[in-house]
Design an enzyme around this catalytic site. Structure first.
Site, PDB file in Angstrom:
ATOM      1  CG  ASP A 150      -2.023   1.001   1.166  1.00 10.70           C
ATOM      2  OD1 ASP A 150      -2.327   1.473   0.056  1.00 10.70           O
ATOM      3  OD2 ASP A 150      -2.595   1.322   2.223  1.00 10.70           O
ATOM      4  NE  ARG A 159      -4.080   6.286  -7.914  1.00 15.54           N
ATOM      5  CZ  ARG A 159      -4.100   6.088  -6.595  1.00 15.54           C
ATOM      6  NH1 ARG A 159      -3.994   7.119  -5.770  1.00 15.54           N
ATOM      7  NH2 ARG A 159      -4.211   4.875  -6.093  1.00 15.54           N
ATOM      8  CG  HIS A 183       0.304   1.883  -9.638  1.00 11.05           C
ATOM      9  ND1 HIS A 183      -0.038   1.522  -8.358  1.00 11.05           N
ATOM     10  CD2 HIS A 183      -0.761   2.562 -10.141  1.00 11.05           C
ATOM     11  CE1 HIS A 183      -1.255   1.965  -8.091  1.00 11.05           C
ATOM     12  NE2 HIS A 183      -1.713   2.600  -9.157  1.00 11.05           N
ATOM     13  CG  LEU A 227      10.452 -16.723  -2.679  1.00 10.31           C
ATOM     14  CD1 LEU A 227      10.265 -16.727  -1.162  1.00 10.31           C
ATOM     15  CD2 LEU A 227      10.844 -15.320  -3.161  1.00 10.31           C
TER      16      LEU A 227
END
Length: 245
Positions: free
Chosen positions: A25, A38, A42, A136
């Protein structure tokens, strides 16, 4: 969807943190603070994903689940949604060779097969390519919502019961869990949220029943190896009781 199981183990750092789930977030606030669009936030967030994936195995983390795109994110402006889907497409194409080379197994939870067909094919190909890797397990939650996941699981049980394949009286925690997207995986030991917010936002609601929770004020694009190590150290101080005392 059933994910392949991971054998029991303890993190190599001794913390016992095997499965870390992150609510990423703060991309928008990061961009706004810099007077950037924005999408710039991101894009910076993708770099943070790269840093965390590289650092996780060194900290004993075996499974890393990232909340990449929620089922509620469709409510965002169409332009932003398109940017997010484009970034996802770019990330998989640009990173898959390195992920595979570094022993990362890539998988997905959520209703991700409802995404555009070309993206679904790309995701499927990535799963197949990396399916045997063991260093992983990277799980990306795509078109995911915890409530939707539970509804889909309940619907599957109802269909099986109506068809006579399942006695409703035998439904247990274990049986329902096997209908979830995360079937075969241990629940998260730690749920981490960046940007200082203190909510789960419909993420792994069932699986997080006994997870520890850590919130950091760091915005996701600024999250790095040191921040991850700090969260792991915080987890190591917790005494987990699982309701036993």
């Amino acid at each position: 969807m059933t994910l392949s199981a991971v054998s029991p183990a303890t993190g190599v750092d001794g913390s016992g943190l095997r499965h870390l789930a992150i609510i990423m977030d703060g991309n928008g606030r990061w961009a706004k603070a810099r007077r950037l669009p924005r999408v710039a936030g991101h894009r910076a967030g993708v770099e943070a994903v790269r840093r965390v994936v590289e650092a996780a195995p060194d900290l004993g983390i075996e499974i890393l689940t990232l909340y990449a795109f929620s089922s509620e994110n469709w409510k965002r402006p169409a332009e932003e949604v398109a940017d997010l889907m484009g970034l996802l497409h770019h990330y998989i194409r640009s990173e898959i060779k390195d992920l595979h080379k570094n022993g990362v197994k890539l998988d997905f939870i959520g209703d991700w097969k409802a995404l555009k067909p070309d993206l679904v094919r790309l995701l499927e190909d990535a799963r197949v390519l990396t399916g045997a890797n063991t260093k992983l397990t990277l799980i990306m939650a795509l078109n995911y919502g915890g409530q939707d996941e539970l509804v889909r699981a309940a619907r599957g049980l109802a269909v099986a019961a109506a068809a006579g394949r399942l006695d409703p009286a035998t439904i247990s925690i274990e049986i329902l869990a096997q209908r979830l997207d995360t079937a075969g995986l241990p629940p998260p030991d730690l749920v981490l949220r960046t940007s200082g917010e203190m909510r789960l936002s419909n993420f792994l609601l069932w699986q997080s029943a006994y997870a520890e929770f850590v919130a950091t004020d760091t915005l996701w694009p600024d999250f790095d190896r040191a921040a991850l190590a700090e969260a792991v150290a915080e987890f190591a101080t917790r005494e987990r009781r699982f309701g036993g005392r």
